[in-house]
Enzyme design. Structure first.
Site, mmCIF file in Angstrom:
data_model
loop_
_atom_site.group_PDB
_atom_site.id
_atom_site.type_symbol
_atom_site.label_atom_id
_atom_site.label_comp_id
_atom_site.label_asym_id
_atom_site.label_seq_id
_atom_site.Cartn_x
_atom_site.Cartn_y
_atom_site.Cartn_z
ATOM 1 N N HIS A 166 0.831 -1.215 0.000
ATOM 2 C CA HIS A 166 0.000 0.000 0.000
ATOM 3 C C HIS A 166 0.864 1.264 0.000
ATOM 4 O O HIS A 166 0.440 2.319 0.478
ATOM 5 C CB HIS A 166 -0.933 0.031 1.210
ATOM 6 C CG HIS A 166 -1.857 -1.141 1.301
ATOM 7 N ND1 HIS A 166 -3.103 -1.165 0.733
ATOM 8 C CD2 HIS A 166 -1.697 -2.351 1.906
ATOM 9 C CE1 HIS A 166 -3.685 -2.331 0.979
ATOM 10 N NE2 HIS A 166 -2.851 -3.074 1.685
ATOM 11 N N SER A 296 16.709 18.627 -16.954
ATOM 12 C CA SER A 296 15.928 19.860 -16.905
ATOM 13 C C SER A 296 16.653 20.961 -17.643
ATOM 14 O O SER A 296 17.885 21.048 -17.621
ATOM 15 C CB SER A 296 15.698 20.278 -15.446
ATOM 16 O OG SER A 296 15.076 21.545 -15.380
ATOM 17 N N LYS A 302 19.888 18.217 -12.497
ATOM 18 C CA LYS A 302 18.759 17.295 -12.349
ATOM 19 C C LYS A 302 18.879 16.150 -13.348
ATOM 20 O O LYS A 302 19.189 16.351 -14.515
ATOM 21 C CB LYS A 302 17.442 18.030 -12.565
ATOM 22 C CG LYS A 302 16.204 17.239 -12.158
ATOM 23 C CD LYS A 302 14.965 18.133 -12.248
ATOM 24 C CE LYS A 302 13.738 17.434 -11.673
ATOM 25 N NZ LYS A 302 13.319 16.311 -12.513
ATOM 26 N N GLU A 309 10.547 5.964 -18.047
ATOM 27 C CA GLU A 309 9.456 6.778 -18.589
ATOM 28 C C GLU A 309 9.119 6.361 -20.025
ATOM 29 O O GLU A 309 7.936 6.300 -20.403
ATOM 30 C CB GLU A 309 9.838 8.256 -18.544
ATOM 31 C CG GLU A 309 9.852 8.831 -17.130
ATOM 32 C CD GLU A 309 10.424 10.242 -17.070
ATOM 33 O OE1 GLU A 309 10.817 10.762 -18.142
ATOM 34 O OE2 GLU A 309 10.480 10.807 -15.964
#
Length: 442
Positions: A166, A296, A302, A309
């Site tokens: 969960h 980025s 970053k 993805e």
């Protein structure tokens, strides 16, 4: 002096179809066009062997078909994939191209299409293009990914971390166990895809227009299957029933369902990887994903989980393709399914996308993953669900009190348990995190 092929090899029927179907600008899948060439080549050889076609004409058609199959003339199949639902236009396109290549005296219908109909040839090409993609592209890519995940499972076998259910802290597991689970998911995907091969490999060739076999020699289809199997190494089978094979595309629907399940599995794996790699300071940071590019245009330094993805985007496309294939599979009206070109487009795309995604995930992500051992061990020691191991010694109720106290005070389980009178001997036995990850009573 070297000669060159004319720029346009197709004839009038292809031109009509180009004009009639200006829909997407996307032609039929290249693998299907190449398999049309392979089928036509084998058909010419079979008809010659059966005494139905002049040997010289057959040799010229077969040579032309071999060239189409090898990819020399991919640009000669321009008809939009959203066309007449039987694929008649693309079958005629193939007949015209091969007749032109074969030279004088070769007729597109009488010779190239001898013993055939669009209704059995085009779906046969789609089935075989799909089978080829599954066997020679997707299954090896899945195997590569499973091996990569399995290797990480072995190297991470002693790194203990908090389990999560969960999305909440749970009892400790090892990082290796998680990666072993991912490897098993991919192995199960291989088995699912493998299980569809026989039915995908059953082709309707020989049924001609409706499944009766009108205008074809009774030995024609078997001879063509034999020639193509010898040429490609694929297991190409007769239909279970000629009318089922002509009217239904259930084998492709089944294969697409297996591809959808692969997409679901890859989504789970990719999402777990990017969650475990989140951070580096405000996320889980249990693993380090390979740094491939800037993440980025505004935030210096970053780095993003770009390969996971990509994999999840591919999975979404495959699931969407499957929905369309499912609808297409329903359109078997009497003796013919009329959604074959769309099914062809989607299933060949799904196969190729998944194969590429698996290879990328293996080589550009999984192979380069490193464990953040210190963070993993810290999470294992911090998870309050480790109190589960105390249950056999002190009971569920007292263990619950210890968890509540530790959560409220910010102390460790060991400290809170001592205050409740639990001895160090019991704590040393129960809170052995590496052993805890192996299950059983400690």
């Amino acid at each position: 002096m070297a000669t060159t092929e004319p720029q346009q090899l197709w004839g009038g029927e292809t031109t009509k179809a180009i004009d009639n179907f200006p829909v997407s600008g996307e032609p039929i899948p290249v693998p299907v066009a190449r398999w049309l060439g392979r089928i036509k080549a084998a058909s010419a050889r079979a008809n010659a062997a059966l005494g139905l076609l002049d040997q010289d004409i057959a040799d010229r058609i077969a040579a032309a078909g071999d060239r189409v199959a090898a990819g020399e003339f991919d640009d000669q199949f321009p008809i939009d994939v959203f066309q007449t639902g039987s694929g008649t236009s693309s079958n005629m396109n193939a007949n015209e191209v091969l007749a032109k290549l074969a030279g004088d005296g070769v007729h597109a219908n009488d010779h190239v299409n001898m013993g055939q109909s669009s209704n059995d040839v085009f779906p046969s090409a789609v089935h075989l293009a799909t089978l080829d993609g599954l066997v020679n592209d997707l299954l090896p890519a899945l195997d590569q990914l499973a091996n990569s995940l399995g290797a990480k499972a072995d190297s991470f076998c002693e790194i203990v971390k908090s389990g999560r259910t969960h999305l909440m802290d749970a009892v400790p597991v090892t990082l290796g166990q998680e990666f072993g689970g991912y490897a098993a998911q991919v192995r199960q995907s291989i088995a699912r895809v493998e299980s569809t091969r026989e039915r995908v490999g059953q082709i309707p060739l020989g049924g001609t227009a409706t499944g009766t076999g009108l205008n074809t020699h009774p030995d024609f289809a078997a001879k063509v299957r034999e020639l193509m199997a010898a040429d490609t190494g694929l297991r190409i089978l007769p239909p279970a029933d000629p009318f089922e094979a002509q009217a239904a595309r259930d084998g492709l629907v089944e294969a697409s369902g297996a591809l959808k399940t692969v997409a679901v599995s890859l989504t789970k794996i990719a999402n777990d990887l990017r969650l475990m790699g989140s951070g580096p300071r405000a996320g889980l940071a249990e693993i380090f994903l390979p740094e491939l590019q800037k993440g980025s245009s505004i935030m210096p330094g970053k780095v993003n989980p770009v390969i996971p993805e990509v994999v999840t985007q591919v999975a979404a496309q495959v699931i969407g393709n499957d929905a369309a294939i499912t609808v297409g599979g329903m359109q078997g009206h009497f003796e013919l399914n009329v959604f074959v070109p769309m099914i062809a487009r989607n299933i060949t795309q799904s196969t190729a996308l998944l194969a590429s995604a698996c290879r990328l995930l293996a080589t550009k992500c999984v192979d380069g993953i490193e464990a953040n051992t210190a963070v993993c061990n810290s999470y294992a020691e911090q998870t309050l669900s480790a109190a589960t191991a105390l249950n056999p010694y002190i009971g569920y109720d007292l263990a619950s009190e210890i968890v509540k106290d530790a959560a409220a005070s910010g102390r460790s389980l060991r400290e809170a348990a001592r205050d409740k009178g639990v001895t160090d001997d019991v704590l040393d036995k129960a809170l052995d995190y590496p052993r805890m990850a192996q299950g059983g009573i400690l």
